[in-house]
Design an enzyme around this catalytic site. Structure first.
Site, PDB file in Angstrom:
ATOM      1  N   HIS A 172      48.223  -5.121  79.483  1.00 14.30           N
ATOM      2  CA  HIS A 172      48.095  -4.760  78.076  1.00 14.30           C
ATOM      3  C   HIS A 172      49.413  -4.208  77.589  1.00 14.30           C
ATOM      4  CE1 HIS A 172      46.572  -2.981  74.388  1.00 14.30           C
ATOM      5  NE2 HIS A 172      45.588  -3.856  74.514  1.00 14.30           N
ATOM      6  N   ASP A 189      38.979  -7.594  77.788  1.00 11.75           N
ATOM      7  CA  ASP A 189      38.447  -8.953  77.881  1.00 11.75           C
ATOM      8  C   ASP A 189      38.009  -9.347  79.275  1.00 11.75           C
ATOM      9  OD1 ASP A 189      38.687  -9.574  75.219  1.00 11.75           O
ATOM     10  OD2 ASP A 189      40.814 -10.049  75.423  1.00 11.75           O
TER      11      ASP A 189
END
Ligand code: ACO
Length: 428
Positions: free
Chosen positions: A307, A364
């Site tokens: 991320h 996700d």
């Protein structure tokens, strides 16, 4: 006295103000640098550039903190509903009972979409990606509401567009799906709440009564809440950027949907599930897939890992991981892909490559497992992300407009040819 930072270049010092937010993170305000020195700053991919002040979402990537309007995401996921969170993001505070009832009532009054939308849907090939369809359908809505074309027209007009967007997106998403499988669309039912209505239009059949499982409703509420905003990410920045030209709100949201589509952003939830399926079909040890992800020449990354901002853990991933266990247990689903996901996570988390680069499972990584357990087809996963992110996009757009931010227009460092003279074609 406010603090200053000094940039020294050649024989000159340039003083720049340092600004501090309510959670004490500081930034050097470089907006006067070019005027003072002729210099611009360069930060490819905006990795360390603040593009705005914002009072909507706070996140601390090192500590794994995420708060909407000051409320921790863990509390909201546990106690709130998606529409209450939408209200919070849009208006800055949790609603009173009366305000909430009024908000949900006005949303349920706008869930119908123009019948002509079905003609657009009829024109798409059945295998066209739902994100492309959704992006163009949302942009097309501006044609049905020409009064929305000018975002400065009136706050009441803007509010109406906001309600229409929130109300119509679930209908459009479920219609996209129904058309893709050749089934008749279902119309919204005002007796249902927002999430149940969406599940009804998506999974219900005209031929039988629809019974929604409360476990599924609860999981969907959580997933939508967890996706509702994430400060200045790629799609949100896109919405703000397009909006900064005073394009219609429908066009801005359509642009956000397009930005979300990519596998490095919202498209990762689809990519994760496809990766897990490929691992299952391709065989080989989990470690061999981890090795492949480390090999830059392979072109393969571990989808759902890493991320831009979270460098210790993604707090949303923790909540979703638990929710996915709950859903699978309660629905009594044994999914071999979940075992692969668990093994992959374990192998990557103890691998030096992932440790050094601070690559952890993101939101996700587990959301696709829940979506699959609920019965959503893989290519709809990113659309579900868009459904959740909608209130965040709108809240960020509203903030940008009400703060009267200037048009977004970055600078560049030119690296092309220096000036040269045109050569006619026969002499080249
Ligand atoms: N698998 C393998 N290696 C990775 C991964 C991954 N998933 N993610 C990053 N890396 C490596 C890069 O190759 C790079 O290595 P290097 O320093 O040796 O060159 C390093 O880690 C840093 O990666 P960047 O791409 O520079 O990091 P950035 O912050 O730009 O990208 C991103 C973040 C796009 C999320 C990236 O981690 C990625 O592609 N992850 C997979 C896709 C994904 O899950 N996206 C969803 C993000 S969450 C969301 O949008 C909701």
């Amino acid at each position: 006295m406010s603090e200053k930072a000094t940039i020294q270049f050649k024989d000159n010092n340039y003083e720049l103000p340092v600004v501090t937010g309510t959670e004490n993170e500081s930034a050097i305000d470089i907006s006067s640098l070019r005027g003072q020195s002729g210099l611009i700053t360069l930060d490819i991919g905006y990795k360390n550039t603040g593009s705005t002040y914002s009072a909507i979402t706070y996140l601390d990537g090192e500590k794994g903190i995420l708060q909407y309007r000051g409320y921790p995401i863990e509390q909201l996921a546990e106690k709130s509903t998606f529409l209450e969170v939408a209200y919070l993001l849009l208006f800055g505070d949790l609603p009173s009972k009366e305000a909430y009832d009024q908000f949900t009532e006005s949303i349920s009054r706008h869930t119908l979409v123009h019948e002509s939308i079905k003609k657009f849907l009829d024109a798409y090939p059945t295998n066209s990606h739902p994100m492309g369809q959704l992006s163009s359908l949302i942009c097309s809505l501006s044609a049905f509401y020409p009064e929305s074309l000018d975002p400065n027209r009136s706050p009441e007009e803007v509010d109406k567009t906001v309600i229409r967007l929130l109300a119509k997106l679930p209908t459009m998403v479920s219609w996209i799906y129904k058309k893709s499988i050749g089934h008749p669309v279902l119309y919204p039912q005002n007796k249902y709440d927002y999430v149940t209505n969406f599940l009804y239009m998506f999974f219900g059949q005209r031929t039988e009564e629809y019974e929604v499982d409360p476990v599924v409703v609860d999981a969907m509420e959580k997933l939508l809440i967890l996706h509702a905003d994430h400060e200045q990410n790629c799609s949100t920045s896109t919405v703000r950027f397009v909006g900064s030209s005073h394009a219609p709100l429908y066009a801005c949201i359509s642009a956000g949907i397009s930005a979300l589509w990519g596998p490095r952003h919202g498209g990762a939830n689809q990519a994760v599930l496809e990766m897990l399926q490929n691992i299952r079909q391709g065989g080989g040890s989990i470690q061999s897939w981890v090795e492949k992800a480390k090999d830059k020449d392979s072109g393969f990354r571990l989808m759902g890992f890493g991320h831009r901002v979270y460098k210790n853990f993604d707090p949303r991933a923790r909540i979703i991981k638990k929710a996915s266990d709950d859903v699978l247990n309660k629905l009594n689903i044994k999914d071999p892909l979940l075992d692969i996901a668990r093994e992959l996570e374990e192998a990557a988390l103890k691998d030096d490559y992932f440790i050094e680069r601070k690559l952890y499972p993101n939101v996700d990584f587990y959301s696709g497992i829940i979506y699959k357990a609920i019965g959503f087809p893989v290519e709809m996963f990113t659309v579900l992300f868009a459904l959740g992110r909608l209130p965040g996009w709108i809240a960020q757009w509203k903030e940008m407009m009400y703060d009267k931010q200037p048009i977004g227009r970055p600078r560049q460092v030119y690296t092309g040819h220096v000036k040269r003279d045109y050569v006619s074609i026969e002499n080249r």
